[in-house]
Design an enzyme around this catalytic site. Structure first.
Site, PDB file in Angstrom:
ATOM      1  N   HIS A 130      39.793  86.674  -7.520  1.00  0.00           N
ATOM      2  CA  HIS A 130      39.788  85.372  -6.725  1.00  0.00           C
ATOM      3  C   HIS A 130      40.265  84.472  -8.065  1.00  0.00           C
ATOM      4  O   HIS A 130      39.773  84.770  -9.066  1.00  0.00           O
ATOM      5  CB  HIS A 130      38.687  84.910  -5.926  1.00  0.00           C
ATOM      6  CG  HIS A 130      38.840  83.937  -5.131  1.00  0.00           C
ATOM      7  ND1 HIS A 130      38.967  82.477  -5.645  1.00  0.00           N
ATOM      8  CD2 HIS A 130      39.267  83.639  -3.834  1.00  0.00           C
ATOM      9  CE1 HIS A 130      39.144  81.492  -4.738  1.00  0.00           C
ATOM     10  NE2 HIS A 130      39.408  82.250  -3.577  1.00  0.00           N
ATOM     11  N   ASP A 207      30.929  88.503  -8.699  1.00  0.00           N
ATOM     12  CA  ASP A 207      31.341  87.402  -7.675  1.00  0.00           C
ATOM     13  C   ASP A 207      31.020  88.145  -6.504  1.00  0.00           C
ATOM     14  O   ASP A 207      31.503  89.004  -5.927  1.00  0.00           O
ATOM     15  CB  ASP A 207      32.783  87.153  -7.782  1.00  0.00           C
ATOM     16  CG  ASP A 207      33.521  86.369  -6.801  1.00  0.00           C
ATOM     17  OD1 ASP A 207      32.622  85.994  -5.494  1.00  0.00           O
ATOM     18  OD2 ASP A 207      34.612  86.141  -6.710  1.00  0.00           O
ATOM     19  N   GLN A 210      32.212  87.669  -1.150  1.00  0.00           N
ATOM     20  CA  GLN A 210      32.597  88.470   0.008  1.00  0.00           C
ATOM     21  C   GLN A 210      31.297  89.374   0.583  1.00  0.00           C
ATOM     22  O   GLN A 210      31.415  90.001   1.403  1.00  0.00           O
ATOM     23  CB  GLN A 210      34.103  89.024  -0.242  1.00  0.00           C
ATOM     24  CG  GLN A 210      35.080  88.065  -0.310  1.00  0.00           C
ATOM     25  CD  GLN A 210      35.273  87.011   0.851  1.00  0.00           C
ATOM     26  OE1 GLN A 210      34.907  87.622   1.769  1.00  0.00           O
ATOM     27  NE2 GLN A 210      35.704  86.062   0.394  1.00  0.00           N
ATOM     28  N   LYS A 233      30.271  81.280   3.947  1.00  0.00           N
ATOM     29  CA  LYS A 233      31.078  82.628   4.165  1.00  0.00           C
ATOM     30  C   LYS A 233      29.887  83.432   4.972  1.00  0.00           C
ATOM     31  O   LYS A 233      30.062  84.526   5.395  1.00  0.00           O
ATOM     32  CB  LYS A 233      31.539  83.366   2.971  1.00  0.00           C
ATOM     33  CG  LYS A 233      32.719  82.446   2.429  1.00  0.00           C
ATOM     34  CD  LYS A 233      33.377  83.240   1.081  1.00  0.00           C
ATOM     35  CE  LYS A 233      34.245  82.449   0.426  1.00  0.00           C
ATOM     36  NZ  LYS A 233      35.396  82.334   1.333  1.00  0.00           N
ATOM     37  N   CYS A 372      44.159  82.979  -2.462  1.00  0.00           N
ATOM     38  CA  CYS A 372      43.731  82.624  -4.021  1.00  0.00           C
ATOM     39  C   CYS A 372      43.765  83.785  -4.820  1.00  0.00           C
ATOM     40  O   CYS A 372      42.707  83.933  -5.438  1.00  0.00           O
ATOM     41  CB  CYS A 372      42.477  81.826  -3.807  1.00  0.00           C
ATOM     42  SG  CYS A 372      42.495  80.201  -2.728  1.00  0.00           S
TER      43      CYS A 372
END
Length: 414
Positions: A130, A207, A210, A233, A372
């Site tokens: 991302h 990261d 997600q 999220k 993104c």
């Protein structure tokens, strides 16, 4: 054949907890929300927790000794404890509240990166990142003369681990990569990748934007140095995220922002920073959002992260099976067993934005664009894709509605 998904989680019971899922986006057209990768919807438990805070305990934290101030402080710090338990951090002080995943990664870049990296040092990233895990390192690299190298993505949507190991032979100072791709849905072999990076002497930033909402993520089991993720999220509110970092790292990192609450003592020409994690939380924080965040975690835990992951795997497998019946539709990424609830696709001869607009007429919310992740789309050879993303409140019937609407797209465009 559909599996008996109701044995995994009670989807209809869950859907009743989300007021927005009862909405008709236009008369007679009920909402099908397939954009949870961008932001998840919120259950009543989260909405009510934030409402109760504003109605009953609204005050600033770490300041007043009055009842409201003490209640607000207790709620905020209880949320920090809740986050720490959720990801199995060793200590609560390893949890820094930020605005979102992006700010958490920037915090690492500007604080740890500026103080620890030197000209010529190597940072290893991947082609599926991302922008939030690319641009901060590009800025820092230009400022400090760093080298950036990238793990390639294979044609079938995986990271090239042979290339990764070859990059590690160059002794990078930092490796930063996504746990789960927001475009391909690929769940990367992070345990192996972290272990290899540490063997090469590198620090690791993961990261988790997600992955944390959908999978059980245990920072101690992973051995990760930094983990970034966002509340919005994972059924929580916007405006609050988390940086997890090992205590010893945070202790030696300089403050990221200056102002109130991140200081212990201030004189006209000098200051003494506060202890961690407060050293990194300048100004009035997102207090109500922290309360909502804690409620979101409680909701996810009550359902069960393992059950959520199992159900989403079943749902995305069904989606891939149904989408494969549509001529001219190409799905990007690996098979169901190696992906989360994300399906990005293109339809021959139809722009993704046109697809999304027609789906919207049918009440189906998806995202169209580069998500993104422009470098990844360039690697895939497309300017944009349409993305359907699933969460614990989606159903197999909604997958069928998506497929029926995509068939209408093909009819319209011939």
């Amino acid at each position: 054949m559909r599996a008996n998904h109701l044995k995994v989680i009670s989807v209809e019971k869950i859907r009743a907890d989300f007021p927005i899922l009862q909405r008709e986006v236009r008369p007679g057209v009920k909402l099908v929300y397939l954009d949870s990768t961008a932001t998840a919807q919120k259950p009543l438990a989260v909405i009510e927790a934030m409402d109760k805070y504003y109605r009953w305990s609204n005050a600033n934290i770490h300041r007043g000794v009055h009842t409201l101030g003490e209640e607000a402080t207790a709620l905020y710090e209880a949320a920090r404890q809740r986050v720490a338990r959720f990801i199995n951090a060793r200590k609560t002080r390893e949890i820094v509240f930020t605005r979102n995943t992006t700010e958490a990664i920037n915090l690492v870049a500007y604080s740890w990166g500026r103080s620890q990296l030197h000209p010529g040092d190597l940072i290893v990233l991947t082609e599926m990142e991302h922008h939030s895990n690319l641009v901060p390192w590009q800025i820092l690299g230009a400022e400090k003369g760093l080298r950036l190298e990238f793990v390639p993505v294979t044609d079938d949507g995986y990271l090239d681990l042979i290339a990764y190991q070859q990059l590690l032979e160059q002794r990078p100072r930092l490796v930063a990569f996504t746990h789960m791709s927001n475009v391909l849905g690929t769940i990367n072999p992070v345990t192996q990748m972290i272990e290899l990076a540490h063997q090469a002497g590198a620090m690791v930033l993961l990261d988790g934007a997600q992955s944390v909402p959908h999978l059980r993520v245990d920072v101690q089991a992973l051995g990760v140095d930094f983990l970034a993720f966002s509340a919005h999220k994972m059924l929580g509110p916007t405006g609050i995220g988390v940086l997890y970092a090992r205590e010893d790292l945070l202790e030696h990192m300089p403050p990221f922002l200056g102002g109130g609450d991140m200081i212990k003592k201030v004189q006209l020409r000098s200051f003494v920073p506060n202890e961690i994690p407060y050293k990194f939380e300048a100004g009035t924080p997102a207090i109500a959002e922290a309360v909502g965040f804690a409620a979101a975690i409680d909701y996810l835990e009550n359902v069960g992260m393992e059950a959520i992951a199992a159900y989403e795997h079943e749902l995305v497998a069904y989606a891939l099976e149904r989408l494969a019946t549509i001529p001219g539709l190409k799905v990007f990424g690996p098979p169901a067993e190696h992906r989360g609830g994300v399906v990005s696709f293109s339809i021959e001869g139809v722009h993704p934005h046109d697809v999304a607009q027609i789906l919207d007429r049918e009440g189906i919310a998806v995202r169209a664009g580069h998500h993104c992740a422009m470098p990844l789309h360039e690697k895939l050879g497309v300017a944009a894709t349409t993305r359907a993303s699933f969460y614990l409140y989606n159903t197999f019937d909604e997958v069928d509605r998506l497929v029926e609407a995509l068939q209408k797209v093909q009819t319209i465009f011939g």
